[in-house]
Design a protein around this motif. Structure first.
Motif, PDB file in Angstrom:
ATOM      1  N   ASN A  49       0.823  -1.209   0.000  1.00 13.72           N
ATOM      2  CA  ASN A  49       0.000   0.000   0.000  1.00 13.72           C
ATOM      3  C   ASN A  49       0.857   1.259   0.000  1.00 13.72           C
ATOM      4  O   ASN A  49       0.508   2.254  -0.631  1.00 13.72           O
ATOM      5  CB  ASN A  49      -0.956   0.001   1.188  1.00 13.72           C
ATOM      6  CG  ASN A  49      -2.071  -1.018   1.015  1.00 13.72           C
ATOM      7  OD1 ASN A  49      -2.450  -1.348  -0.104  1.00 13.72           O
ATOM      8  ND2 ASN A  49      -2.575  -1.533   2.097  1.00 13.72           N
ATOM      9  N   PHE A  50       1.989   1.225   0.675  1.00 12.23           N
ATOM     10  CA  PHE A  50       2.878   2.381   0.673  1.00 12.23           C
ATOM     11  C   PHE A  50       3.480   2.585  -0.713  1.00 12.23           C
ATOM     12  O   PHE A  50       3.628   3.719  -1.171  1.00 12.23           O
ATOM     13  CB  PHE A  50       3.977   2.216   1.721  1.00 12.23           C
ATOM     14  CG  PHE A  50       4.798   3.456   1.920  1.00 12.23           C
ATOM     15  CD1 PHE A  50       4.237   4.589   2.477  1.00 12.23           C
ATOM     16  CD2 PHE A  50       6.127   3.489   1.530  1.00 12.23           C
ATOM     17  CE1 PHE A  50       4.983   5.749   2.655  1.00 12.23           C
ATOM     18  CE2 PHE A  50       6.886   4.638   1.698  1.00 12.23           C
ATOM     19  CZ  PHE A  50       6.312   5.766   2.266  1.00 12.23           C
ATOM     20  N   VAL A  66      -6.734  13.976  -2.236  1.00  9.50           N
ATOM     21  CA  VAL A  66      -7.005  13.335  -3.528  1.00  9.50           C
ATOM     22  C   VAL A  66      -6.178  12.057  -3.663  1.00  9.50           C
ATOM     23  O   VAL A  66      -6.671  11.025  -4.114  1.00  9.50           O
ATOM     24  CB  VAL A  66      -6.725  14.306  -4.697  1.00  9.50           C
ATOM     25  CG1 VAL A  66      -6.778  13.586  -6.035  1.00  9.50           C
ATOM     26  CG2 VAL A  66      -7.708  15.461  -4.667  1.00  9.50           C
ATOM     27  N   VAL A  67      -4.920  12.122  -3.240  1.00  8.81           N
ATOM     28  CA  VAL A  67      -4.052  10.945  -3.307  1.00  8.81           C
ATOM     29  C   VAL A  67      -4.606   9.830  -2.430  1.00  8.81           C
ATOM     30  O   VAL A  67      -4.665   8.670  -2.841  1.00  8.81           O
ATOM     31  CB  VAL A  67      -2.605  11.313  -2.900  1.00  8.81           C
ATOM     32  CG1 VAL A  67      -1.752  10.061  -2.765  1.00  8.81           C
ATOM     33  CG2 VAL A  67      -1.996  12.274  -3.910  1.00  8.81           C
ATOM     34  N   ILE A  68      -5.042  10.161  -1.225  1.00 14.07           N
ATOM     35  CA  ILE A  68      -5.609   9.161  -0.324  1.00 14.07           C
ATOM     36  C   ILE A  68      -6.866   8.554  -0.933  1.00 14.07           C
ATOM     37  O   ILE A  68      -7.065   7.337  -0.878  1.00 14.07           O
ATOM     38  CB  ILE A  68      -5.883   9.771   1.072  1.00 14.07           C
ATOM     39  CG1 ILE A  68      -4.545  10.081   1.757  1.00 14.07           C
ATOM     40  CG2 ILE A  68      -6.731   8.839   1.930  1.00 14.07           C
ATOM     41  CD1 ILE A  68      -4.662  10.871   3.024  1.00 14.07           C
ATOM     42  N   LEU A  69      -7.710   9.352  -1.562  1.00 14.75           N
ATOM     43  CA  LEU A  69      -8.913   8.848  -2.217  1.00 14.75           C
ATOM     44  C   LEU A  69      -8.536   7.904  -3.355  1.00 14.75           C
ATOM     45  O   LEU A  69      -9.133   6.835  -3.514  1.00 14.75           O
ATOM     46  CB  LEU A  69      -9.769   9.996  -2.738  1.00 14.75           C
ATOM     47  CG  LEU A  69     -11.050   9.606  -3.478  1.00 14.75           C
ATOM     48  CD1 LEU A  69     -11.967   8.805  -2.564  1.00 14.75           C
ATOM     49  CD2 LEU A  69     -11.761  10.836  -3.994  1.00 14.75           C
ATOM     50  N   GLU A  70      -7.539   8.260  -4.153  1.00 11.79           N
ATOM     51  CA  GLU A  70      -7.098   7.391  -5.233  1.00 11.79           C
ATOM     52  C   GLU A  70      -6.591   6.054  -4.716  1.00 11.79           C
ATOM     53  O   GLU A  70      -6.854   5.009  -5.289  1.00 11.79           O
ATOM     54  CB  GLU A  70      -6.009   8.080  -6.069  1.00 11.79           C
ATOM     55  CG  GLU A  70      -6.528   9.175  -6.967  1.00 11.79           C
ATOM     56  CD  GLU A  70      -5.432   9.706  -7.881  1.00 11.79           C
ATOM     57  OE1 GLU A  70      -4.720   8.879  -8.495  1.00 11.79           O
ATOM     58  OE2 GLU A  70      -5.293  10.919  -7.985  1.00 11.79           O
ATOM     59  N   ILE A  71      -5.857   6.095  -3.628  1.00 13.91           N
ATOM     60  CA  ILE A  71      -5.349   4.859  -3.030  1.00 13.91           C
ATOM     61  C   ILE A  71      -6.508   4.004  -2.564  1.00 13.91           C
ATOM     62  O   ILE A  71      -6.549   2.799  -2.803  1.00 13.91           O
ATOM     63  CB  ILE A  71      -4.394   5.166  -1.851  1.00 13.91           C
ATOM     64  CG1 ILE A  71      -3.120   5.802  -2.392  1.00 13.91           C
ATOM     65  CG2 ILE A  71      -4.088   3.922  -1.044  1.00 13.91           C
ATOM     66  CD1 ILE A  71      -2.225   6.375  -1.334  1.00 13.91           C
ATOM     67  N   TYR A  72      -7.480   4.618  -1.909  1.00 12.90           N
ATOM     68  CA  TYR A  72      -8.648   3.879  -1.428  1.00 12.90           C
ATOM     69  C   TYR A  72      -9.381   3.210  -2.587  1.00 12.90           C
ATOM     70  O   TYR A  72      -9.763   2.049  -2.507  1.00 12.90           O
ATOM     71  CB  TYR A  72      -9.590   4.811  -0.663  1.00 12.90           C
ATOM     72  CG  TYR A  72     -10.852   4.135  -0.197  1.00 12.90           C
ATOM     73  CD1 TYR A  72     -10.826   3.275   0.895  1.00 12.90           C
ATOM     74  CD2 TYR A  72     -12.049   4.341  -0.863  1.00 12.90           C
ATOM     75  CE1 TYR A  72     -11.989   2.621   1.313  1.00 12.90           C
ATOM     76  CE2 TYR A  72     -13.205   3.701  -0.448  1.00 12.90           C
ATOM     77  CZ  TYR A  72     -13.173   2.851   0.636  1.00 12.90           C
ATOM     78  OH  TYR A  72     -14.307   2.215   1.044  1.00 12.90           O
ATOM     79  N   LEU A  73      -9.526   3.913  -3.677  1.00 14.61           N
ATOM     80  CA  LEU A  73     -10.231   3.372  -4.841  1.00 14.61           C
ATOM     81  C   LEU A  73      -9.414   2.273  -5.527  1.00 14.61           C
ATOM     82  O   LEU A  73      -9.977   1.388  -6.159  1.00 14.61           O
ATOM     83  CB  LEU A  73     -10.561   4.495  -5.830  1.00 14.61           C
ATOM     84  CG  LEU A  73     -11.564   5.536  -5.320  1.00 14.61           C
ATOM     85  CD1 LEU A  73     -11.701   6.678  -6.324  1.00 14.61           C
ATOM     86  CD2 LEU A  73     -12.920   4.904  -5.023  1.00 14.61           C
ATOM     87  N   ALA A  74      -8.095   2.318  -5.395  1.00 15.86           N
ATOM     88  CA  ALA A  74      -7.227   1.314  -6.006  1.00 15.86           C
ATOM     89  C   ALA A  74      -7.227  -0.001  -5.247  1.00 15.86           C
ATOM     90  O   ALA A  74      -6.842  -1.039  -5.785  1.00 15.86           O
ATOM     91  CB  ALA A  74      -5.803   1.851  -6.120  1.00 15.86           C
TER      92      ALA A  74
END
Length: 75
Positions: A49-50, A66-74
């Motif tokens: 995840n990192f 936005v980056v955190i949201l993208e990670i969550y969606l990934a």
């Protein structure tokens, strides 16, 4: 601390199993316990995840949210 200290700590905390053979020269083998295997999975997940986080962060200059949201969606 030495390697011996670290192995002793892991053995005492049931992360690894130490198996000593009665032979010459002395032989010792270490293996992961179930607790150790579970911990390995956790560490692997955190590292993966990192790496995703760093990849997304490096390819755009979005805000952290936005980056955190993208990670969550990934995931």
């Amino acid at each position: 601390s030495t390697l011996s200290d670290k192995l002793k700590f892991l053995s005492e905390n049931q992360i690894i199993i130490r198996k000593q053979f009665k032979c010459i020269p002395p032989k010792v083998e270490y293996s992961l316990t179930q607790k150790g295997l579970d911990f390995k999975k956790l560490v692997t997940t955190v590292v993966t995840n990192f790496q995703v986080f760093l990849t997304i962060l490096s390819r755009n200059s979005s805000t952290l949210e936005v980056v955190i949201l993208e990670i969550y969606l990934a995931l």
